[in-house]
Design an enzyme around this catalytic site. Structure first.
Site, PDB file in Angstrom:
ATOM      1  N   TYR A 393       0.828  -1.205   0.000  1.00 28.49           N
ATOM      2  CA  TYR A 393       0.000   0.000   0.000  1.00 28.49           C
ATOM      3  C   TYR A 393       0.860   1.253   0.000  1.00 28.49           C
ATOM      4  O   TYR A 393       0.664   2.158  -0.826  1.00 28.49           O
ATOM      5  CB  TYR A 393      -0.951   0.020   1.198  1.00 28.49           C
ATOM      6  CG  TYR A 393      -1.831   1.254   1.195  1.00 28.49           C
ATOM      7  CD1 TYR A 393      -2.872   1.379   0.274  1.00 28.49           C
ATOM      8  CD2 TYR A 393      -1.605   2.309   2.074  1.00 28.49           C
ATOM      9  CE1 TYR A 393      -3.676   2.512   0.238  1.00 28.49           C
ATOM     10  CE2 TYR A 393      -2.398   3.443   2.044  1.00 28.49           C
ATOM     11  CZ  TYR A 393      -3.427   3.544   1.123  1.00 28.49           C
ATOM     12  OH  TYR A 393      -4.209   4.671   1.085  1.00 28.49           O
ATOM     13  N   LYS A 397       1.380   4.259  -2.680  1.00 30.13           N
ATOM     14  CA  LYS A 397       1.202   5.692  -2.446  1.00 30.13           C
ATOM     15  C   LYS A 397       2.418   6.480  -2.933  1.00 30.13           C
ATOM     16  O   LYS A 397       2.270   7.564  -3.518  1.00 30.13           O
ATOM     17  CB  LYS A 397       0.979   5.941  -0.946  1.00 30.13           C
ATOM     18  CG  LYS A 397      -0.322   5.386  -0.406  1.00 30.13           C
ATOM     19  CD  LYS A 397      -1.487   6.331  -0.616  1.00 30.13           C
ATOM     20  CE  LYS A 397      -1.444   7.489   0.355  1.00 30.13           C
ATOM     21  NZ  LYS A 397      -2.670   8.322   0.274  1.00 30.13           N
ATOM     22  N   ASP A 468      -8.327  -5.558   0.030  1.00 33.40           N
ATOM     23  CA  ASP A 468      -7.797  -4.327  -0.561  1.00 33.40           C
ATOM     24  C   ASP A 468      -6.848  -4.507  -1.739  1.00 33.40           C
ATOM     25  O   ASP A 468      -6.092  -3.593  -2.040  1.00 33.40           O
ATOM     26  CB  ASP A 468      -7.057  -3.510   0.511  1.00 33.40           C
ATOM     27  CG  ASP A 468      -7.908  -3.132   1.689  1.00 33.40           C
ATOM     28  OD1 ASP A 468      -9.124  -3.372   1.647  1.00 33.40           O
ATOM     29  OD2 ASP A 468      -7.358  -2.598   2.672  1.00 33.40           O
ATOM     30  N   HIS A 472      -4.369  -1.445  -3.386  1.00 35.99           N
ATOM     31  CA  HIS A 472      -2.909  -1.457  -3.450  1.00 35.99           C
ATOM     32  C   HIS A 472      -2.420  -1.492  -4.895  1.00 35.99           C
ATOM     33  O   HIS A 472      -1.574  -0.697  -5.302  1.00 35.99           O
ATOM     34  CB  HIS A 472      -2.367  -2.675  -2.702  1.00 35.99           C
ATOM     35  CG  HIS A 472      -2.693  -2.698  -1.252  1.00 35.99           C
ATOM     36  ND1 HIS A 472      -1.904  -3.344  -0.312  1.00 35.99           N
ATOM     37  CD2 HIS A 472      -3.713  -2.172  -0.539  1.00 35.99           C
ATOM     38  CE1 HIS A 472      -2.442  -3.216   0.886  1.00 35.99           C
ATOM     39  NE2 HIS A 472      -3.536  -2.510   0.769  1.00 35.99           N
ATOM     40  N   ASN A 543     -17.826  -4.675   3.279  1.00 34.97           N
ATOM     41  CA  ASN A 543     -17.732  -3.222   3.377  1.00 34.97           C
ATOM     42  C   ASN A 543     -16.723  -2.697   2.379  1.00 34.97           C
ATOM     43  O   ASN A 543     -15.856  -3.411   1.897  1.00 34.97           O
ATOM     44  CB  ASN A 543     -17.327  -2.811   4.793  1.00 34.97           C
ATOM     45  CG  ASN A 543     -15.873  -3.117   5.089  1.00 34.97           C
ATOM     46  OD1 ASN A 543     -14.993  -2.277   4.910  1.00 34.97           O
ATOM     47  ND2 ASN A 543     -15.590  -4.338   5.543  1.00 34.97           N
ATOM     48  N   GLU A 545     -14.527   1.159   2.057  1.00 33.24           N
ATOM     49  CA  GLU A 545     -14.279   2.505   2.546  1.00 33.24           C
ATOM     50  C   GLU A 545     -13.928   3.415   1.366  1.00 33.24           C
ATOM     51  O   GLU A 545     -14.736   4.234   0.939  1.00 33.24           O
ATOM     52  CB  GLU A 545     -13.133   2.426   3.556  1.00 33.24           C
ATOM     53  CG  GLU A 545     -12.836   3.661   4.331  1.00 33.24           C
ATOM     54  CD  GLU A 545     -11.746   3.365   5.358  1.00 33.24           C
ATOM     55  OE1 GLU A 545     -12.042   3.439   6.552  1.00 33.24           O
ATOM     56  OE2 GLU A 545     -10.618   3.028   4.942  1.00 33.24           O
ATOM     57  N   GLU A 549     -10.153   4.919  -4.236  1.00 32.78           N
ATOM     58  CA  GLU A 549      -8.998   4.075  -4.530  1.00 32.78           C
ATOM     59  C   GLU A 549      -9.411   2.888  -5.391  1.00 32.78           C
ATOM     60  O   GLU A 549      -8.609   2.374  -6.180  1.00 32.78           O
ATOM     61  CB  GLU A 549      -8.320   3.628  -3.240  1.00 32.78           C
ATOM     62  CG  GLU A 549      -7.513   4.748  -2.598  1.00 32.78           C
ATOM     63  CD  GLU A 549      -6.785   4.340  -1.332  1.00 32.78           C
ATOM     64  OE1 GLU A 549      -5.546   4.478  -1.292  1.00 32.78           O
ATOM     65  OE2 GLU A 549      -7.449   3.889  -0.376  1.00 32.78           O
TER      66      GLU A 549
END
Length: 965
Positions: A393, A397, A468, A472, A543, A545, A549
């Site tokens: 991750y 970024k 995720d 990533h 879920n 968030e 992304e």
């Protein structure tokens, strides 16, 4: 519980790395390992060696789906026999040893306190259980799945049952052996229709009809309904879209309209998409595979989500198999679900409004703005990635940060800065895309048991829970797309392009024939958006968030596909992007107005299977709750600006919830605001140029983004292009057309209003209200060649930053701000007497400078104070700085900083603007003209005095040079 606990184990022992390392699997010049170099997915014990442990032999071959609405059935994490609630909409389900529980919750439950509601849910609240008389299964398994259905399976050796459930299916299909069908309702069960094979009843606040085979009958005993199903072993149960105001006649009429389709089993579902390049439309056909057990009908009952209904092709019934629109609809956590009766398929036509590598430099290519941006680029020249990244991750970024710098440096012909960023990107990607024998870090490992490619070091459960991956890997893919257009050789299959394709396939494999990875792992085909959790084992379902992304991943596919000439990847990205754009606007930003009024928010930080939450996993700060669905800020996120008024309203909601403007993630939130009001965002940035930078951002990119959007205006979705890498903006009625050519051939882009742009290789071109072109290395050139003659950084490069003046003052005991320390070495702050009570010197210290004139330098207020509570416990000191810019007696800007909790150890501690951020602010800064600066410091908590060290307590104000009259 003892039984469950006995079978739940951590898999660290079972997943230990083999003693002998396998040779890496080559993919072009890259490679991945098949060794288990880090933690494997963890769950109930059998999953350690067999990810299909809870899947029957009849299920489809290939990798097990994860990250779905039903994943807790197969990826059992906490309940090793059944699953958590499965929120399919409009019905929610919960397996039990006796069968399948059904719930149709029609009213939301809100959680929080008045004025502080944080979540709304349509929770699972069991209306009835459908099973076989006497069934007592030890485990619920998965017998089948399709694009948006799943078939749980139960067996206790003597009795068995399967149930087909799915999104948008108010009719649940059951098959049973070994006993009578048994429906157990709530204590309020009331039968209102008894018609041979049909029985209609109300239970738990909802209305249902059970359809047994023709010739069957039903018996009742209290709240239990039973039927032998005429020995045919099948049954359907429909929840009706009735309301409490309906009488039994209305309920019966609704049951009658469903009856012709009640004996049609949905055996499979499939969505097929196509991107119409000429019209920039994504056409998706949702099909139901069916089998009629009675009669000749082939259609079923389909409830549509709002993001589907708003783009439904034509009117219901116009297309083949489209069905007839019902005058009734269902309530759900996503809002009203309109219903088609007798549908075998339906088609949506969802607009795709385009992406860009970066917004064009229409405002920052020349003049003062260019000098300002050049200076900011100079600050990034040596290390564009900046972040000390380790896991997938944070490496992502850092790559994203470097990509943004590379793109804007390219537009401005700052080739040296661009090439440094590209060198870092290439080195990082090449390292991660190459595995060596025995290597355990900064590589990717394929787990055959789970059919997944995991990067190590992993982060946020991307290894143990398969969380995720789209978040990533999206950063990696976007970085690869940028690198591909400057160095196309690196992106070939013979080099590292194949590894990029592996990451795409892991997170969202769009090739149904590739069984190494599940089809569209992270994307929920019917719900229209991604899910983040691999197992989804929560009472509220799965879920997600950071929807933004997720869109970063889709944007990566689009740009990677365009840059490499891979239309299949491009079209998959456009399908994901357009569909999620529609879903995000509806569900994260309440486009349909479906969020409960009492919720008090028009946006959420997280979507759950059963609802939404004004929250994140990591912070309760309003600016992070709303900011997490806007980052990263890229040209692939223009969809955030499709409703400019909503952007401004959401930003204002954040300010209200935050009791002032943002104090963290200012760059993210101002950049989001710029999509709704660029001038307002630019003013906020100009008023505070020394804000703390979000980890994936840079000051250079934030200024470039905001300044250019202030010039371009807002996204104009009314005009589309026949190229996916194009967009249109409008300001004061005038349009600017933008197109980027990230291919290796010249390009002409046509817009839907007849405008066209010719775009050379590597260039971004604009026309209309702004005419500009920039960027681009020649096809086939090496962007890292140190002899590149186009590098303008010598000696004409404007490396001198603009003057950003500030003036430093000392606090003094006599209430003045001075350029040197006063004679008194300390001042006493009294015990707390109120949150805003400064008072006389025995309570607090106020220092004032009047009749001062100076230019605003664009920095922010800074301070460094020495504070000591000596041996006193529980004290907290606050600083407030106020500016009256014109000397009219009213403050134009007031800044209150978070209080500093002092320790009970004698000795001065440092209370600074670095360790205690701005808590709230009102007004904006500007030039001082015979104005006043006021500083207040006092104790807001504690019952004892504190000391301030006046010898080194300083305040830096963002003005200079200053004169006092």
């Amino acid at each position: 519980m003892a039984v469950l606990t006995a079978v739940v184990v951590a898999l660290s022992t079972a997943s230990a790395a083999p003693a002998v390392a396998a040779e890496p699997t080559p993919v072009g010049a890259g490679s991945y390992t098949t060794d288990q170099v880090g933690p494997a997915p963890e769950g109930c014990a059998p999953l350690a060696t067999d990810a299909r442990a809870f899947i029957t032999d009849s299920a489809p071959e290939g990798a097990v789906p994860t990250n779905d609405w039903w994943s807790s059935l197969s990826f059992k994490k906490f309940d090793c026999s059944m699953s958590e609630p499965l929120h399919a909409h409009p019905v929610s389900y919960k397996p039990s040893p006796e069968g399948l529980g059904l719930s149709y919750t029609q009213q939301p439950t809100l959680y929080g306190t008045p004025g502080g509601i944080g979540e709304f849910h349509y929770p699972y609240s069991e209306d009835l259980v459908v099973g076989v008389a006497g069934l007592n299964a030890s485990v619920a398994e998965v017998a089948d799945w399709s694009d948006w259905t799943v078939t749980p399976s139960w067996s206790d050796g003597a009795r068995s049952m399967t149930a087909t459930i799915g999104h948008g299916l108010p009719v649940t299909w059951f098959e049973m052996t070994g006993g009578d069908a048994r429906l157990t309702g709530a204590s309020d069960l009331r039968v209102w229709l008894r018609d041979g094979a049909r029985i209609g009843f109300s239970t738990g606040g909802a209305d249902y009809v059970a359809f047994a085979p023709t010739g069957s009958s039903w018996s009742t005993s209290g709240s239990v309904l039973s039927s032998n199903l005429s020995g045919k072993g099948y049954l359907s149960v429909a929840v009706l879209p009735t309301t409490p105001d309906d009488d039994d006649a209305a309920r019966t009429a609704q049951a009658d309209s469903y009856t012709p389709y009640a004996y049609v089993e949905v055996t499979g579902t499939r969505a097929d998409y196509e991107y119409d390049e000429a019209t920039s439309i994504v056409r998706t056909t949702y099909s139901f595979e069916t089998e009629a057990h009675e009669g000749t009908n082939a259609g079923t009952i389909a409830a549509l989500y709002p993001h589907q209904d708003v783009y439904l092709e034509g009117s219901a019934g116009d297309g083949p198999g489209g069905g007839a629109a019902s005058d009734r609809d269902y309530e759900s956590a996503r809002g009203t679900m309109n219903t088609l009766i007798g549908a075998t398929s339906f088609t949506t036509e969802t607009p795709f409004t385009g992406v860009l590598p970066e917004v064009p430099a229409v405002a920052t290519a020349e003049g003062e703005a260019n000098a300002r941006l050049d200076a900011l680029l100079d600050a990034e020249a040596d290390d564009p990635m900046s972040i000390d990244a380790t896991d997938t991750y944070w490496t992502g970024k850092a790559l994203g940060r470097a990509v943004r710098i590379a793109e804007i440096a390219d537009q401005l012909d700052r080739t040296s800065v661009r090439d440094t960023a590209l060198e870092q990107i290439e080195a990082t990607l090449t390292d991660w895309f190459t595995a060596s024998p025995g290597e355990t870090e900064q590589l990717f490992a394929y787990n055959e048991n789970w059919g997944t490619l995991v990067g190590f070091p992993a982060g946020y459960g991307s290894d143990k829970e398969l969380n995720d991956h789209h978040f990533h890997y999206g950063y990696f893919i976007v970085a690869a797309a940028t690198l591909a257009r400057f160095d196309p050789e690196w992106a070939t299959d013979q080099e590292f392009g194949g590894m990029v394709d592996e990451l795409i396939a892991d997170a969202n494999n769009f090739d149904r024939t590739d069984l190494r990875y599940p089809y569209l792992r992270d994307f929920d085909i019917y719900a229209g958006h991604d899910w983040a959790a691999g197992h989804g084992a929560f009472v509220n379902g799965n879920n997600q968030e950071s929807s933004s992304e997720g869109q970063n991943f889709a944007n990566g596919l689009i740009q990677w596909g365009v840059a490499t000439g891979d239309d299949a990847t491009r079209d998959a990205g456009i399908y994901l992007y357009a569909t999620q754009t529609a879903a995000i606007q509806q569900y994260w930003f309440d486009g349909s107005g479906a969020m409960p009024d009492a919720f008090g928010h028009s946006t959420v930080g997280m979507i759950w299977g059963s609802g939404g939450a004004y929250a994140t996993w990591f912070s309760g700060e309003a600016e992070m709750i709303q900011g997490i669905n806007t980052l990263p800020i890229t040209g692939g996120h223009l969809y955030l600006g499709l409703r400019p008024d909503d952007v401004v309203a959401n930003y204002d909601e954040m300010v209200a919830a935050n009791n002032g403007g943002p104090t963290v993630w200012q760059d993210i939130l101002w950049s989001y605001l710029a999509l709704g009001n660029g001038q307002r965002a630019l003013a906020a940035l100009d008023a505070d140029r020394e804000y703390p930078v979000e980890e994936g951002e840079s000051r250079a990119h934030t200024y470039h983004w905001i300044a250019n959007l202030a010039g371009l205006g807002t996204v104009d979705p009314a005009v589309t292009a026949d190229s996916p890498v194009a967009a249109v903006f409008t300001k004061n009625g005038a349009r600017t057309y933008v197109a980027s050519n990230i291919t290796q051939s010249p390009l002409t882009v046509g817009f839907s209003d007849g405008t066209s742009l010719t775009v050379p290789v590597g260039k971004t071109v604009t026309s209309g209200a702004h005419t500009w072109s920039g960027g681009g290395a020649a096809s086939g050139t090496d962007p890292t060649d140190p002899t590149d003659p186009t590098d303008p950084t010598d000696p004409t490069d404007p490396t001198d930053p603009p003057v950003r003046a500030a003036t430093t003052f000392y606090l003094t005991a006599d209430g003045a701000l001075a350029t040197e320390p006063g004679s008194a070495t300390t001042a006493v702050l009294g015990a707390r007497s109120g949150p805003d009570a400064v008072g006389d010197p025995s309570t607090g210290l106020t220092a004032t400078l009047e009749h001062v004139t100076g230019e605003f330098g664009g920095l922010r207020t800074a301070f460094d104070l020495g504070v000591d509570a000596e041996a006193n416990v529980g004290n907290g000191t606050r600083l407030r700085v106020s500016y009256d810019l014109s000397g009219d007696g009213s403050f134009d800007r007031v800044e209150s900083y978070r209080y500093f909790a002092t320790d009970p150890v004698p000795g001065f501690e440092r209370y600074t603007s670095v360790n205690q951020a701005l808590e709230s602010s009102e007004g904006t800064l500007g030039d001082l003209r015979d104005g006043t600066i006021q500083v207040e410091i006092w104790n807001v908590v504690g019952n004892a005095p504190s000391l301030v060290n006046l010898e080194d307590s300083v305040l830096e104000v963002p003005f200079g040079p200053l004169t006092v009259s």
